[in-house]
Design a protein around this motif. Sequence first.
Motif, short mmCIF file in Angstrom:
data_model
loop_
_atom_site.label_atom_id
_atom_site.label_comp_id
_atom_site.label_asym_id
_atom_site.label_seq_id
_atom_site.Cartn_x
_atom_site.Cartn_y
_atom_site.Cartn_z
N UNK A 189 -47.16 18.20 75.37
CA UNK A 189 -47.85 19.15 74.36
C UNK A 189 -47.22 19.63 73.33
N UNK A 190 -46.05 20.07 73.28
CA UNK A 190 -44.99 20.07 72.05
C UNK A 190 -45.10 18.84 71.19
N UNK A 191 -44.71 17.95 71.89
CA UNK A 191 -44.71 16.49 71.26
C UNK A 191 -46.58 16.01 70.79
N UNK A 192 -47.43 16.60 70.94
CA UNK A 192 -48.58 16.41 70.88
C UNK A 192 -48.57 17.42 69.52
N UNK A 193 -48.23 18.83 69.40
CA UNK A 193 -48.93 19.56 68.32
C UNK A 193 -47.40 18.54 67.17
N UNK A 194 -46.14 18.50 67.97
CA UNK A 194 -45.38 17.88 66.52
C UNK A 194 -45.60 16.86 65.71
N UNK A 195 -46.50 15.52 66.35
CA UNK A 195 -46.97 14.89 65.26
C UNK A 195 -48.45 15.27 64.77
N UNK A 196 -49.53 16.13 64.94
CA UNK A 196 -50.15 16.47 64.15
C UNK A 196 -49.69 17.58 63.37
N UNK A 197 -48.35 18.13 63.27
CA UNK A 197 -47.99 19.11 61.94
C UNK A 197 -47.78 18.17 61.40
N UNK A 198 -46.61 16.43 61.57
CA UNK A 198 -45.78 15.72 60.99
C UNK A 198 -47.20 15.32 60.34
N UNK A 199 -48.29 15.21 60.72
CA UNK A 199 -49.35 14.16 60.41
C UNK A 199 -50.34 15.06 58.77
N UNK A 200 -49.98 16.47 59.57
CA UNK A 200 -51.25 17.46 58.37
C UNK A 200 -49.25 18.04 57.02
N UNK A 201 -48.31 18.19 57.75
CA UNK A 201 -47.83 18.26 56.41
C UNK A 201 -47.37 16.79 55.51
N UNK A 202 -47.52 15.39 56.18
CA UNK A 202 -46.77 14.33 55.49
C UNK A 202 -48.12 14.17 53.98
N UNK A 203 -50.00 14.89 54.61
CA UNK A 203 -50.72 14.22 53.85
C UNK A 203 -50.64 15.05 52.11
N UNK A 204 -49.53 16.04 52.70
CA UNK A 204 -49.66 16.64 51.09
C UNK A 204 -49.03 16.44 50.42
N UNK A 205 -47.49 15.55 50.99
CA UNK A 205 -47.07 14.57 50.37
C UNK A 205 -46.20 13.26 49.68
N UNK A 206 -48.27 12.97 49.90
CA UNK A 206 -48.04 11.50 49.52
C UNK A 206 -48.12 11.66 48.31
#
Length: 255
Positions: free
Chosen positions: A238-255
């Motif tokens: 679950x922690x891995x899944x949450x981390x991947x989700x956060x990475x996806x959200x944060x990276x979208x704002x830094x494209x």
Amino acid sequence: MLALIKLHIRENMKKNTFIIFAIIGAIVSIAVVTSGSFTVNAQENISKYAQFGYQWRFLILISSFAAVSLSMAVISKHREGNTMDLLKLHGLSPRNQYLSRILGNVLITLFMAIILTIGMTVNILAKGIEVNVLNYLGSISIYILASVGVAIYVTLFSMLFAPAITALFGILISAVGFLRGILLISVGNMGGVFGKIMTVLIKLAPPIDNFGELARDLFFNEFSNWNMFLNCLISLWILVGITYFVVMVVSRHEV
């Protein structure tokens, strides 16, 4: 991604933090080698638990603190300067940059955790203790999972907070995770709304105590609690899944 992961590992292998915890591993090695020997009477099992049982828990706590030190500033340092922009020009998206840093941090934490087990290994060999090799390797694997979990936790929060806040949080969750079982009992006895809220918050901490118990039980060939093992794996997944989700959200704002 592979090149960035290798770079991350090389950078951290040269850091003072890695060297300091490597020295701590050496000190632990000396301490356990010079510790008392096993008895040969009816108290042998008690002696074994007193020596190795606490060592597993102690090593997991130390490796968790090492994971905090190695992880707390990973993302903030990566964001400094124009590193991200340069990597983007070479075709590495922000998402892959973050994932590379996280994977690199997991690997460096894994290396550190293995170094910290040298004392345990030397102790076993020096005293000629009969240990099932597969059980010992399994215990090390479980112990490493606990350290990796803390590394992912701290790296995740380093994406959202400053290094100082991340470090304080990492130390807190390591301490709470280490005392998780005791704290749940104490808070559960308090009752009321406060007790219920604190119980939920404590359960969010990584189950470091459960990992320690599983590693110890497997080491002594007494592993039987599959529910605890599965719960630990599920919490890590679950922690891995949450981390991947956060990475996806944060990276979208830094494209």
